[in-house]
Design a protein around this motif. Structure first.
Motif, PDB file in Angstrom:
ATOM      1  N   UNK A   1       1.796  -0.048   8.854  1.00  0.00           N
ATOM      2  CA  UNK A   1       1.401   1.359   8.804  1.00  0.00           C
ATOM      3  C   UNK A   1       1.282   1.954  10.202  1.00  0.00           C
ATOM      4  N   UNK A   2       0.698   1.170  11.118  1.00  0.00           N
ATOM      5  CA  UNK A   2       0.493   1.692  12.469  1.00  0.00           C
ATOM      6  C   UNK A   2       1.813   1.887  13.205  1.00  0.00           C
ATOM      7  N   UNK A   3       2.874   1.227  12.741  1.00  0.00           N
ATOM      8  CA  UNK A   3       4.184   1.356  13.374  1.00  0.00           C
ATOM      9  C   UNK A   3       4.985   2.529  12.802  1.00  0.00           C
ATOM     10  N   UNK A   4       4.384   3.287  11.893  1.00  0.00           N
ATOM     11  CA  UNK A   4       5.070   4.456  11.384  1.00  0.00           C
ATOM     12  C   UNK A   4       5.226   4.509   9.884  1.00  0.00           C
ATOM     13  N   UNK A   5       4.663   3.534   9.168  1.00  0.00           N
ATOM     14  CA  UNK A   5       4.707   3.483   7.703  1.00  0.00           C
ATOM     15  C   UNK A   5       6.139   3.284   7.208  1.00  0.00           C
ATOM     16  N   UNK A   6       6.283   3.209   5.886  1.00  0.00           N
ATOM     17  CA  UNK A   6       7.578   2.981   5.245  1.00  0.00           C
ATOM     18  C   UNK A   6       8.292   1.793   5.879  1.00  0.00           C
ATOM     19  N   UNK A   7       7.582   0.694   6.026  1.00  0.00           N
ATOM     20  CA  UNK A   7       8.147  -0.511   6.616  1.00  0.00           C
ATOM     21  C   UNK A   7       7.360  -1.731   6.219  1.00  0.00           C
ATOM     22  N   UNK A   8       7.667  -2.833   6.852  1.00  0.00           N
ATOM     23  CA  UNK A   8       6.977  -4.077   6.524  1.00  0.00           C
ATOM     24  C   UNK A   8       6.733  -4.876   7.795  1.00  0.00           C
TER      25      UNK A   8
ATOM     26  N   UNK B   1       6.670   6.563  -0.194  1.00  0.00           N
ATOM     27  CA  UNK B   1       7.013   5.369   0.580  1.00  0.00           C
ATOM     28  C   UNK B   1       5.860   4.377   0.534  1.00  0.00           C
ATOM     29  N   UNK B   2       6.157   3.151   0.899  1.00  0.00           N
ATOM     30  CA  UNK B   2       5.148   2.093   0.888  1.00  0.00           C
ATOM     31  C   UNK B   2       5.202   1.313   2.195  1.00  0.00           C
ATOM     32  N   UNK B   3       4.094   0.650   2.503  1.00  0.00           N
ATOM     33  CA  UNK B   3       4.026  -0.287   3.624  1.00  0.00           C
ATOM     34  C   UNK B   3       3.657  -1.661   3.068  1.00  0.00           C
ATOM     35  N   UNK B   4       4.259  -2.706   3.623  1.00  0.00           N
ATOM     36  CA  UNK B   4       4.087  -4.061   3.083  1.00  0.00           C
ATOM     37  C   UNK B   4       3.714  -5.025   4.197  1.00  0.00           C
ATOM     38  N   UNK B   5       2.701  -5.839   3.948  1.00  0.00           N
ATOM     39  CA  UNK B   5       2.360  -6.954   4.826  1.00  0.00           C
ATOM     40  C   UNK B   5       2.778  -8.252   4.159  1.00  0.00           C
TER      41      UNK B   5
ATOM     42  N   UNK C   1       0.853  -1.187   0.000  1.00  0.00           N
ATOM     43  CA  UNK C   1       0.000   0.000   0.000  1.00  0.00           C
ATOM     44  C   UNK C   1       0.892   1.242   0.000  1.00  0.00           C
ATOM     45  N   UNK C   2       0.566   2.212  -0.857  1.00  0.00           N
ATOM     46  CA  UNK C   2       1.327   3.461  -0.908  1.00  0.00           C
ATOM     47  C   UNK C   2       0.931   4.328   0.290  1.00  0.00           C
ATOM     48  N   UNK C   3       1.912   4.814   1.015  1.00  0.00           N
ATOM     49  CA  UNK C   3       1.651   5.654   2.187  1.00  0.00           C
ATOM     50  C   UNK C   3       1.168   7.041   1.758  1.00  0.00           C
ATOM     51  N   UNK C   4       0.133   7.535   2.443  1.00  0.00           N
ATOM     52  CA  UNK C   4      -0.366   8.908   2.249  1.00  0.00           C
ATOM     53  C   UNK C   4      -0.718   9.214   0.796  1.00  0.00           C
TER      54      UNK C   4
END
Length: 352
Positions: free
Chosen positions: A327-334, A297-301, A214-217
């Motif tokens: 995303x809940x941990x600050x985005x731009x992560x997985x 930035x992106x977030x990945x599950x 998912x693309x952040x913001x």
């Protein structure tokens, strides 16, 4: 769209018929309602429809039995059916619905935007097929006329057929791919994931993984820079995702700013994490557009297959939930689904 196109909505609850008709009101296709399976069959005897929205739960003749009867009738055997169901509790019924000829389903309570979008796509596809049929009829009529006059050559006929085949191939491709990015859509992604589930029957050691991206913001990007730049971001994101994965992996766009990646033959966290880090690294460089640079930035599950998943949808939802953890941990992560904790992006690890 032509007014000749019509959509049949079948539900035993009047309030649902009213709500769905209100969502679709104002479109250039007509909406016909039926409050039972029997009434739906009567409607189908008198009229052709671009799409049928069919409730699974109805008294006397339920959605599955109604779909079976629809498929047995020559006039309606190819009409697309989208089932309406509370899918979180009814995975077995959903699979049986696919066996009965469903092309898709919409979970209840219904999201109006999803309903409108899916109906518009299938109506457009219906109109394209209708236009193709008219072209085909015209071609056949012309071929007969010219053949009787012996004025047409074999090469001209071959060119006509080639054009027709290209149109058919284009329509088939468009029905299974995202128009903006050219990536496979959610339906094609789930089919590929289903083949992975079936592969387990041939090889019990076979494993795979699903990434939900998912693309952040993204809404803020659209609001601040405009939808044209938003579309460019989606296209560039698709390119970067495809570049980062391995040959044989599947990258799809689900809609909006959501993408799915199916990683083939991934048996452990190490491989999945290495590929994920390489994907994240692609977004360290800014997106360049006419007014400057844009940092996206992106977030990945991440979900690896395990015996707890009985269906592709369950596995996809697990990756979706893990993405929201990231995303809940600050985005731009997985985040891995089974770890339930997000990981900060760092330098990409080597891919085995």
């Amino acid at each position: 769209m032509s007014s000749k196109a019509a959509v049949l909505v079948v539900d035993d609850r009047r309030e649902n018929l009213v709500a769905m008709s209100a969502v679709l009101e104002g479109s250039n296709y007509s909406v016909v309602t039926a409050n039972s399976g029997a009434e739906a069959l009567k409607r189908l005897a008198d009229q052709d429809f671009a799409l049928i929205l069919l409730d699974l739960h109805m008294p006397i003749l339920d959605g599955l039995d109604t779909a079976k009867l629809i498929r047995e009738r020559p006039r309606s055997k190819d009409t697309p059916i989208i089932f309406l169901t509370a899918y979180d509790r009814e995975q077995d019924i959903v699979y049986e619905a696919y066996d009965r000829g469903a092309v898709d389903y919409i979970p209840q309570p219904i999201n109006p935007k999803i309903l409108k979008c899916k109906v518009d796509i299938f109506v457009e596809f219906f109109l394209q097929k209708d236009e193709l049929r008219k072209i085909r009829d015209q071609l056949e009529s012309e071929v007969q006329r010219q053949t009787s006059a012996v004025t047409r050559t074999n090469e001209e006929l071959k060119r006509e057929i080639a054009i027709r085949e290209k149109v058919e191939q284009r329509l088939l491709h468009e029905s299974a791919h995202d128009a903006l990015t050219g990536l496979p859509n959610r339906t094609l992604f789930l089919r590929a994931l289903m083949r992975c589930f079936q592969g387990l029957k041939r090889d019990s050691s076979y494993r795979f993984a699903v990434l939900f991206v998912d693309i952040d913001n993204f809404k803020r990007i659209n609001d601040e820079h405009g939808h044209s730049i938003g579309d460019d971001v989606l296209i560039e994101t698709a390119h970067r995702l495809e570049y980062a994965v391995r040959p044989g992996d599947n990258v799809s766009r689900f809609g909006g700013d959501e993408f799915g990646i199916l990683l083939d033959r991934v048996a452990d966290d190490v491989t999945a994490e290495a590929i994920t880090k390489r994907i994240m690294a692609q977004f360290e460089k800014p997106f360049v557009y006419e007014k400057g640079n844009l940092h996206v930035t992106i977030s990945i599950g991440i979900t690896l297959f395990s015996g707890e998943f009985k269906t592709p949808e369950e596995m996809l939802r697990s990756a979706d939930a893990a993405m929201y953890v990231a995303k809940s941990a600050g985005k731009s992560g997985y985040s891995f689904a089974h770890r339930q904790q997000s990981n900060a992006t760092d330098s990409p690890a080597p891919i085995p």
